[in-house]
Design an enzyme around this catalytic site. Sequence first.
Site, mmCIF file in Angstrom:
data_model
loop_
_atom_site.group_PDB
_atom_site.id
_atom_site.type_symbol
_atom_site.label_atom_id
_atom_site.label_comp_id
_atom_site.label_asym_id
_atom_site.label_seq_id
_atom_site.Cartn_x
_atom_site.Cartn_y
_atom_site.Cartn_z
ATOM 1 C CD GLU A 1 -3.345 -0.160 0.655
ATOM 2 O OE1 GLU A 1 -3.194 0.933 0.073
ATOM 3 O OE2 GLU A 1 -4.441 -0.738 0.753
ATOM 4 N NE ARG B 1 -4.520 -2.695 9.155
ATOM 5 C CZ ARG B 1 -4.694 -2.226 7.911
ATOM 6 N NH1 ARG B 1 -4.513 -0.943 7.654
ATOM 7 N NH2 ARG B 1 -5.048 -3.032 6.932
ATOM 8 C CG ASP C 1 -7.579 -0.202 -1.495
ATOM 9 O OD1 ASP C 1 -6.809 0.601 -0.950
ATOM 10 O OD2 ASP C 1 -7.788 -1.332 -1.050
HETATM 11 O O1 LIG Z 1 -6.889 -0.308 2.102
HETATM 12 C C1 LIG Z 1 -7.332 -1.377 2.404
HETATM 13 O O2 LIG Z 1 -8.517 -1.780 1.900
HETATM 14 C C2 LIG Z 1 -8.888 -3.115 1.887
HETATM 15 C C3 LIG Z 1 -10.277 -3.205 1.387
HETATM 16 S S1 LIG Z 1 -11.618 -3.661 2.355
HETATM 17 O O3 LIG Z 1 -11.673 -2.854 3.574
HETATM 18 O O4 LIG Z 1 -11.441 -5.091 2.677
HETATM 19 O O5 LIG Z 1 -12.819 -3.466 1.548
HETATM 20 C C4 LIG Z 1 -8.423 -3.839 3.075
HETATM 21 O O6 LIG Z 1 -8.676 -5.186 2.993
HETATM 22 C C5 LIG Z 1 -6.965 -3.610 3.307
HETATM 23 O O7 LIG Z 1 -6.580 -4.247 4.478
HETATM 24 C C6 LIG Z 1 -6.669 -2.170 3.416
HETATM 25 O O8 LIG Z 1 -5.329 -1.860 3.548
#
Ligand SMILES: O=C1O[C@H](CS(=O)(=O)O)[C@@H](O)[C@H](O)[C@H]1O
Length: 289
Positions: A16, A99, A196
């Site tokens: 990320e 978190r 995302d």
């Molecule tokens: O940014 C993130 O998004 C995802 C997507 S979701 O919340 O599952 O729809 C998440 O799984 C991930 O851990 C996180 O970093």
Amino acid sequence: MTTMQCVLDAQAKLAECPRWDEHTQTLYFVDIDAFKLHAYNTQLKTLETRIFDEEIGCFSLNEKGGFIAAFRTGVYTFADLHAPLQVYWLATYDKKTTRFNDGRCDAKGRFLAGTMYSPKDAFKGALHQFSQGQEKLIDQAAWTSNGLAFSPDNKIMYYSDTPNHVVYQFDYDLESGTASNKRIFIEFPRGNGRPDGAAVDMEGNYWSALYQGQRVVKISPAGDILEEYPVPATYPTMVAFGGPDMSTLFITTCRSAQTEEELKEFPQAGGIFAITVNTKGQYEPKFAG
Ligand SMILES: O=C1O[C@H](CS(=O)(=O)O)[C@@H](O)[C@H](O)[C@H]1O
């Protein structure tokens, strides 16, 4: 690079926050679930890594050097990749369920970072702003805070709630750092990817990585999907512009969510992908303190 390529087969659990440093031609990114911050020098093709004691969700480069970063337990600064952490703000939320996730600096160097609430049964994810040693709550209505980005004139702030398939817009007053007039910018249909991490290019288009959607979409400021870029991974997580002229689109991806079947189809999931696009990105503001 006219076709999408894997520029680093990182095998990351959950890559990320790709962040370009134009001075060193380095792409930084985190692997949240592996507690790692990586620095990939694209010229030397070297990778330097720090492993922390907890999840690092996002970070920005600091004007004074080093970083500000949002972890599970709060926000910390550190003077270089391997320097000791200094507390900036200790989390007041329930750290077992929550978190930090996505964030970046506004053009005045304030650090904004949002949290994700893992049970996803209440809108307890929140967007916080950190500046001059203070914390300010900007919004609290998400399951997973994501997609934070600013328009080139800094008048619009974007913010997504991934599990709810929605990207919001706010009016943003850069002078005071206040966000108002929250409204839906775009809502994605269920079952074909959810918004995302994101970045806004110099023309104001919003580039969103569609988690579980195998693609990145370029969305006009009016909310129309203009282009779609397939990614060889089921779970693209975020994008960043970089490269020598800011026209390389870097894409981080998640490996740990892939099924065995999906891994056979996308063996480089968890890698960093890149493609040259027909626009340039904005330079990333640094944290001003
Ligand atoms: O940014 C993130 O998004 C995802 C997507 S979701 O919340 O599952 O729809 C998440 O799984 C991930 O851990 C996180 O970093």
